[in-house]
Structure formats: C-alpha cells, structure tokens
Scaffold this motif. Sequence first.
Motif, PDB file in Angstrom:
ATOM      1  N   ASN A  73      29.727  20.673  71.356  1.00 31.70           N
ATOM      2  CA  ASN A  73      30.361  20.665  70.025  1.00 31.70           C
ATOM      3  C   ASN A  73      30.057  19.380  69.264  1.00 31.70           C
ATOM      4  O   ASN A  73      29.895  19.405  68.041  1.00 31.70           O
ATOM      5  CB  ASN A  73      31.867  20.884  70.128  1.00 31.70           C
ATOM      6  N   ASP A  74      29.980  18.259  69.981  1.00 34.38           N
ATOM      7  CA  ASP A  74      29.651  16.990  69.318  1.00 34.38           C
ATOM      8  C   ASP A  74      28.205  17.006  68.829  1.00 34.38           C
ATOM      9  O   ASP A  74      27.905  16.553  67.725  1.00 34.38           O
ATOM     10  CB  ASP A  74      29.884  15.808  70.258  1.00 34.38           C
ATOM     11  N   GLU A  75      27.322  17.545  69.651  1.00 35.75           N
ATOM     12  CA  GLU A  75      25.911  17.660  69.260  1.00 35.75           C
ATOM     13  C   GLU A  75      25.769  18.575  68.036  1.00 35.75           C
ATOM     14  O   GLU A  75      24.996  18.308  67.128  1.00 35.75           O
ATOM     15  CB  GLU A  75      25.103  18.212  70.440  1.00 35.75           C
ATOM     16  N   ASN A 123      26.839  33.125  60.934  1.00 33.73           N
ATOM     17  CA  ASN A 123      26.715  33.055  62.388  1.00 33.73           C
ATOM     18  C   ASN A 123      26.609  34.474  62.943  1.00 33.73           C
ATOM     19  O   ASN A 123      27.497  34.956  63.641  1.00 33.73           O
ATOM     20  CB  ASN A 123      27.925  32.306  62.956  1.00 33.73           C
ATOM     21  N   GLU A 124      25.510  35.148  62.597  1.00 33.73           N
ATOM     22  CA  GLU A 124      25.347  36.554  62.963  1.00 33.73           C
ATOM     23  C   GLU A 124      25.318  36.787  64.468  1.00 33.73           C
ATOM     24  O   GLU A 124      25.681  37.853  64.939  1.00 33.73           O
ATOM     25  CB  GLU A 124      24.070  37.124  62.333  1.00 33.73           C
ATOM     26  N   ASN A 125      24.866  35.788  65.223  1.00 36.39           N
ATOM     27  CA  ASN A 125      24.792  35.942  66.682  1.00 36.39           C
ATOM     28  C   ASN A 125      26.090  35.570  67.393  1.00 36.39           C
ATOM     29  O   ASN A 125      26.151  35.567  68.616  1.00 36.39           O
ATOM     30  CB  ASN A 125      23.627  35.111  67.237  1.00 36.39           C
ATOM     31  N   GLN A 126      27.110  35.235  66.603  1.00 37.97           N
ATOM     32  CA  GLN A 126      28.444  34.913  67.144  1.00 37.97           C
ATOM     33  C   GLN A 126      28.418  33.786  68.182  1.00 37.97           C
ATOM     34  O   GLN A 126      29.029  33.863  69.234  1.00 37.97           O
ATOM     35  CB  GLN A 126      29.097  36.172  67.751  1.00 37.97           C
ATOM     36  N   TYR A 127      27.691  32.704  67.844  1.00 41.72           N
ATOM     37  CA  TYR A 127      27.674  31.546  68.727  1.00 41.72           C
ATOM     38  C   TYR A 127      29.055  30.894  68.722  1.00 41.72           C
ATOM     39  O   TYR A 127      29.757  30.921  67.712  1.00 41.72           O
ATOM     40  CB  TYR A 127      26.615  30.529  68.273  1.00 41.72           C
ATOM     41  N   ASP A 128      29.420  30.288  69.829  1.00 40.66           N
ATOM     42  CA  ASP A 128      30.676  29.557  69.941  1.00 40.66           C
ATOM     43  C   ASP A 128      30.497  28.215  69.226  1.00 40.66           C
ATOM     44  O   ASP A 128      29.714  27.381  69.669  1.00 40.66           O
ATOM     45  CB  ASP A 128      31.007  29.349  71.425  1.00 40.66           C
ATOM     46  N   LEU A 129      31.192  28.041  68.113  1.00 43.14           N
ATOM     47  CA  LEU A 129      30.991  26.861  67.270  1.00 43.14           C
ATOM     48  C   LEU A 129      32.271  26.049  67.141  1.00 43.14           C
ATOM     49  O   LEU A 129      33.366  26.602  67.226  1.00 43.14           O
ATOM     50  CB  LEU A 129      30.555  27.292  65.862  1.00 43.14           C
ATOM     51  N   PRO A 130      32.135  24.732  66.891  1.00 45.47           N
ATOM     52  CA  PRO A 130      33.326  23.929  66.596  1.00 45.47           C
ATOM     53  C   PRO A 130      33.978  24.435  65.310  1.00 45.47           C
ATOM     54  O   PRO A 130      33.320  25.044  64.472  1.00 45.47           O
ATOM     55  CB  PRO A 130      32.779  22.514  66.400  1.00 45.47           C
TER      56      PRO A 130
END
Length: 158
Positions: free
Chosen positions: A110-112, A16-23
């Motif tokens: 987050n569900d998607e 996740n190099e772009n540091q997206y907000d992930l579940p």
Amino acid sequence: WNKKKKKMKPQILILNENQYDLPDNFEEVVQETLKIVKHNKEIQVNLIFVDEHEIIQLNENFRGYPEATDVLSFEAGYIDPETGNLNLGDIVICAPFVMKQSAKLGNKPNDEMRLMVIHGMLHLLGYDHDNEEEKSLMWETQRKILENLEIHLNTIPE
C-alpha cells in the motif's frame, strides 16, 4: 472578518476494472502532493489501475519501450467545462508490477502504491527526472510528501 479558507478537495476518478486491492486514502496523498508543491487550483485526476499486458502496450505506444513499468503519467492540462476544475490527466499504475516491486524492495504494497500516485502527480505537475538536477528536485519533493504522510519505504524504486 473571519473568513475561513475553503479547503479544496481534488476530484479523483479511480478506474480499477481488475478489482485490485488498493489503499483507501488516495485523496490524502493527492492533497498533500498539491500542498507541498503549492498548487492551489481545483483539480481532477484519473487513477487507472491496469495489468502488465496493458502497461506494456501503453509504454510501447507512448514511450517506445515494450516492457512493463510501475507508473505512467499522461498530462491533460485543460479546464473541465462542466466543473471548472483543471484536469491534470491520467496516472496509470500497473498494480501487479507494483506488488512484485514492493516485495522485492521490502516495502509495504500500500505504501508503494501511494508512492506511485505521488510520483505520477509530480509528473502531471511538471516535475521530471530526465537529468540529475531535475531528478534531485523531484526526489526531494517526493521525500517531503512521503515524510508528511508518514509513509516509510525501505527503498525508493528508480
């Protein structure tokens, strides 16, 4: 004799190099997917989160479509000599595309995102949606996994 069955824990590498907000519960999603499809080998899978520019390049290079998409799967299918685990391959998810798509469909982001992991895992495990019969089986399997994980989506993207 009371041998406890060892619960297999999939190896998941997240890039996740772009540091997206992930579940934070992708492991649970992967485990449930493996359980529903009755896949009992030790596995590893790579989850790679990219921007729209990267997904467009991948989609054009590997599928011939120069457009953004939500998820692409790249099957590896080899045994890792170091771990002995089956490397299923890469699931590449375009986080910005998924965020926009979830808003458009009325789904929680987050569900998607978890749906994209399920969808990618099913592709790596041999499921597809090239025809109505395959699509029906894949969508039904996806529905069972979502239900078991208590993930509620208003609309499933096509």
